[in-house]
Design an enzyme around this catalytic site. Structure first.
Site, PDB file in Angstrom:
ATOM      1  N   ASP A  41       0.788  -1.239   0.000  1.00 34.85           N
ATOM      2  CA  ASP A  41       0.000   0.000   0.000  1.00 34.85           C
ATOM      3  C   ASP A  41       0.822   1.293   0.000  1.00 34.85           C
ATOM      4  O   ASP A  41       0.555   2.212   0.789  1.00 34.85           O
ATOM      5  CB  ASP A  41      -0.958   0.014   1.190  1.00 34.85           C
ATOM      6  N   HIS A  80     -10.751   6.694   1.646  1.00 29.95           N
ATOM      7  CA  HIS A  80      -9.376   6.717   1.154  1.00 29.95           C
ATOM      8  C   HIS A  80      -9.209   5.631   0.112  1.00 29.95           C
ATOM      9  O   HIS A  80      -9.925   4.636   0.109  1.00 29.95           O
ATOM     10  CB  HIS A  80      -8.367   6.497   2.300  1.00 29.95           C
ATOM     11  N   LYS A  83      -6.900  -5.128  -3.036  1.00 29.14           N
ATOM     12  CA  LYS A  83      -7.621  -5.645  -1.872  1.00 29.14           C
ATOM     13  C   LYS A  83      -8.645  -4.633  -1.372  1.00 29.14           C
ATOM     14  O   LYS A  83      -8.623  -3.470  -1.758  1.00 29.14           O
ATOM     15  CB  LYS A  83      -6.645  -6.018  -0.754  1.00 29.14           C
ATOM     16  N   CYS A 123      -1.944  -2.613   7.739  1.00 30.88           N
ATOM     17  CA  CYS A 123      -1.818  -3.518   6.594  1.00 30.88           C
ATOM     18  C   CYS A 123      -0.504  -4.291   6.578  1.00 30.88           C
ATOM     19  O   CYS A 123      -0.480  -5.459   6.174  1.00 30.88           O
ATOM     20  CB  CYS A 123      -2.042  -2.753   5.296  1.00 30.88           C
TER      21      CYS A 123
END
Length: 198
Positions: free
Chosen positions: A10, A71, A96, A140
């Protein structure tokens, strides 16, 4: 580094300063990740770059009862990889958090365009060790590392290539302890680069 893979978690605009859900100094991980990716690509190590790719309406967001502001909505500028991230052509993007019902924290649950999960792709590729960096340490990255350990993978956390959100002070350190308690190893980009040449 046979049987290795690099997972970049990410590294997106919305998780960096001025983004919708900024991680303090999140942008500073990009040069470190670039160094790791360059070493991995040079030695044929597969690189997987995960991204949050949320729908506009999701239980993940506050408006629908979740914990977070909107977001990384699919297709928006905030969902793009940070412009300082230099993804090699060989890197594979996995997405994801797309269902609208799940948080999508773990990159291990992310899917390739084919629909195959990252966990299945790693298994199919004979990967036994993963190096993990990206954003954010306490969400994450943590979830990805814990799932990698559950999958039996030798898991190395690139501590100089991660940063925490820290909704509660100390969350980053607690996440690191949880990862090491699960059997993950804390390491650095220098160690990965050194091993890539061996």
């Amino acid at each position: 580094m046979a049987n290795d893979a690099l997972i970049v978690v990410d590294a997106q605009v919305d998780f960096c300063p001025d983004g919708a859900l900024p991680v303090s100094e999140g942008d500073l991980v990009m040069p470190v990740l670039n160094r790791c990716m360059s070493a991995a690509a040079a030695h044929g190590v597969p690189i997987y770059a995960s991204r949050d790719w949320h729908p506009e309406q999701t239980l993940h967001f506050k408006a629908q009862g979740g914990p977070w502001p909107p977001h990384c909505v699919a297709g928006t500028p905030g969902a793009e990889f940070h412009p300082a991230l230099a993804l090699p052509a060989s890197a594979q993007v996995v997405s994801k958090g797309m269902s609208g019902r799940d948080d999508g924290y773990s990159a291990m649950e992310a899917t390739l365009p084919s629909g195959q999960t990252l966990a299945d792709a790693l298994r199919a590729g004979g990967v036994t060790r993963v190096w993990v960096g990206g954003l954010a340490t306490d969400y994450c990255v943590r979830a990805t590392v814990l799932d990698a350990r559950k999958a039996g993978l030798d898991t190395r956390v690139l501590t100089d290539a991660i940063r925490p959100v820290e909704l509660v002070p100390g969350d980053g350190e607690r996440a690191l302890r949880e990862m090491t308690d699960a059997g993950a190893t804390l390491t650095t980009a220098d160690e990965m680069v050194a091993q890539s040449g061996s």
